[in-house]
Every structure is written in C-alpha cells, then in structure tokens.
Design an enzyme around this catalytic site. Sequence first.
Site, PDB file in Angstrom:
ATOM      1  N   GLU A 343      -4.797   3.387  11.394  1.00 10.02           N
ATOM      2  CA  GLU A 343      -5.384   4.453  12.264  1.00 10.02           C
ATOM      3  C   GLU A 343      -6.379   5.470  11.548  1.00 10.02           C
ATOM      4  O   GLU A 343      -5.941   6.262  10.734  1.00 10.02           O
ATOM      5  CB  GLU A 343      -4.221   5.337  12.778  1.00 10.02           C
ATOM      6  CG  GLU A 343      -3.147   5.145  13.909  1.00 10.02           C
ATOM      7  CD  GLU A 343      -2.314   5.849  14.479  1.00 10.02           C
ATOM      8  OE1 GLU A 343      -2.659   7.194  14.157  1.00 10.02           O
ATOM      9  OE2 GLU A 343      -1.487   5.430  15.148  1.00 10.02           O
ATOM     10  N   HIS A 346      -6.290   9.378  11.890  1.00 10.40           N
ATOM     11  CA  HIS A 346      -4.915  10.217  11.788  1.00 10.40           C
ATOM     12  C   HIS A 346      -4.825  10.487  10.329  1.00 10.40           C
ATOM     13  O   HIS A 346      -4.617   9.915   9.298  1.00 10.40           O
ATOM     14  CB  HIS A 346      -3.785   9.286  12.210  1.00 10.40           C
ATOM     15  CG  HIS A 346      -2.551  10.206  12.088  1.00 10.40           C
ATOM     16  ND1 HIS A 346      -1.679  10.470  13.051  1.00 10.40           N
ATOM     17  CD2 HIS A 346      -1.661  10.075  10.990  1.00 10.40           C
ATOM     18  CE1 HIS A 346      -0.530  11.066  12.900  1.00 10.40           C
ATOM     19  NE2 HIS A 346      -0.373  10.858  11.236  1.00 10.40           N
TER      20      HIS A 346
HETATM   21 ZN    ZN Z   1      -2.193  10.568  14.993  1.00  8.96          ZN
END
Ligand code: ZN
Length: 375
Positions: A343, A346
């Site tokens: 991700e 993130h």
């Molecule tokens: Zn996240």
Amino acid sequence: MKKVKKVKIKSKYYGILKVIGIILCLILGVFLFYVKQIHDLGKYGYSKEASKKILFSFKKSYVLTVGENKTLNRAFESSDYNEEYLDNYVKIDYVDHEHLIRNINKLLKIGYSNNDINIILKHGDDSAVERFAKREKIKYLEEFFNVDYAKLDNYDRYVKYADDTGEDEEDVVLFVNLDMDKGDYEDPKIVSKFSTDMLVNKHFALDDSFVPDDLVTIDEEYAADSDMQCSHIALNAFKEMSKAASSEGYEIVINSAYRSYQDQVELSDSYLHQYGQNYVDKYVAKPGFSEHQTGLAFDIGSRKTNVFAQSKEYNWMLDNSYKYGFILRFTKKDENITGFRNEPWHYRYVGKKVAKYIYDNNLTLEEYYVMFLDK
Ligand code: ZN
C-alpha cells in the site's frame, strides 16, 4: 598455716583466670581470622552469606583461584548448591534469575554442556528456563537459539514451522514469534496499551473498546475531509512533515486517518456489498486488525494527482518520511512479513527514533517488534 592457704587459693584462681584468658584470646584470634577470611572473599565480590559457606566447605583457595564470579557467588548463597557442579558454575554466565542454580543443576543433569546452558539462559526468563529444564534434551539447540530473539517456549513451534515451510532458522524464529504459524486472525494477541510503537496486524489485534489516548480532530488544511481524527502526537509530526514537503514544493494530504472499530465494521460491510467477500478477505483488514484504529496510521495522497504511487510526493515520502517519525508500512518486498499487500499510501507514525532505525536497516515494524519490543 593460714597464710600459706591464702596463697594457694590465690594461685588456684590465677590458674583459672589464665585458662579463661587463653580461651578468650583463642576465640578472639579465631574470630579475627574469620573476619579476615570473609574480608578476603568480599574483595572478590563474594557476599557474607556465600563467604561463610565457602569457608565451612573449605573451598576458599578454590574460590580465590577463580576470583570474581557472580554465578559462583550465587551458587554458594543458594540452598541448591551442589559441589559436584562447582567447575560448571564457574563457566556459566550469570543471569539474575531466582532459581538460577536449581535450573543449572537440572540442565546439567539432562546433559547440556556449559555452553548450551549459557545459550539457554539468554533466551528465557526464570520460569521459561524452569519449564525448559523439565523437558528432555532438545535436538536443535544451536540452530534456533543462535538467533538472538528466539524464545525457549517456542521451540516446538520452531521445529514444526521449519519442517512445514523449509524456511531458514532466522525466518522461522521471526515468523513464529509473530504468531505467523497460526492462521490470519486466528487466536490473536490482544494489544490494549497505546504507544507510538505498538504493533497491530493480522495477529495482533485491538478490541472494540480501544481508542487512542490522544485523539484530536485534524485541522482542515491537512486533510481531504473535515472531521477526520488521529493521534495528537502523530498529527504534530505530520504537520512538521507537511511543512517540510511544502517548502520543497511537494503537497501531501491525509486521505484517511483514525477509524474506530465500528468504522471498520461499516467499511468492511460497504466493500462487501460493492465487491463481495473475496475482495474483502483480500484487501480489507477485519475490525480490530486495522492500524487505523490506533490513530497513528495515515493514508496519504498528493494534492496534485490521484494516483499517489506515481506522484512526486510519493518519492519524497519514501526518502524523507522517517525524519518525521513515519514509515511506509506495507511494502511490496515485505508482504510475507506484514501480511498486507503493498500500500504505497499507507504511512504509520512510530516516532523518530524507531522510524530512523527501521529506515536505516530496511526493516518492517514486525521485525523491529520482534527484535526490541517483544520482552
Ligand atoms: Zn491505510
């Protein structure tokens, strides 16, 4: 006649006094000798209690040849002292365990060498060593316990995981210590204390009542939506980072921050309706297993483009976020450790010191946890 008798009595008393005097001198002499011996041993760090036992078991010269030795001192202090193992005590590194000598005796009896015992004592507390000393001699001591953070209690799981996966010892110890020999979401450790280096993943969960200690609303200028919340300490760090980025021409924004347990339930439900169970299982953390519930995780975007991974901000964050206490949490190369797919957006606040260490050593928070936090 009378006179002579007096003299006789006098000399009789004198004789008795002389004997008493000699006895007293002898007692005093022995006492001073004893004090001197205790003092001699004390110079090498032996306690009074140990020194007494050393003297009465006639081991003073032995002990003085050894010199200072904490394990030996503890052995003489202990009611578990066994003269048969005297030479072993000397060669075993001291650790501050209540039942140190009793456990050493047991391990020696099982057939472990002094070196084995030094390894064993480093990998568990008093009660873990006690449990370990109850089992038969294990086969792969050095293989697993040469890894610094291996735990005595996990030995059987290490052996099984190594057999099942064929991973090397270092990875086996890492994965088992992270409970990754269990299924995702299965029998998780419950994390209840808020801290900037807390670990939350598919094996370390928050319960539904967990709320970060210092939840605040994010100033609108830093977030994509109003009413977003996060941990105060993480927000301050984000502001500092955002200003630095801005001054170099990069515009970062928070797209998602704190999500309560209930928020995650609702998010999960809405994805379920839209994309189905497979999608949710693969991409959405179950409630209690999302870092967003800590208030320390941010999904970060670029104000200039929608695809963060292709933005200049993304590259700036890769190089600079650690300076402000943030780490990229789920990287491609570490998917097998973090348990989450890559991700790029993130980020997780862990504090500057931890972030720098993780960045410098190319680690995950999971590895950092196993190395330094899992005590
Ligand atoms: Zn996240």
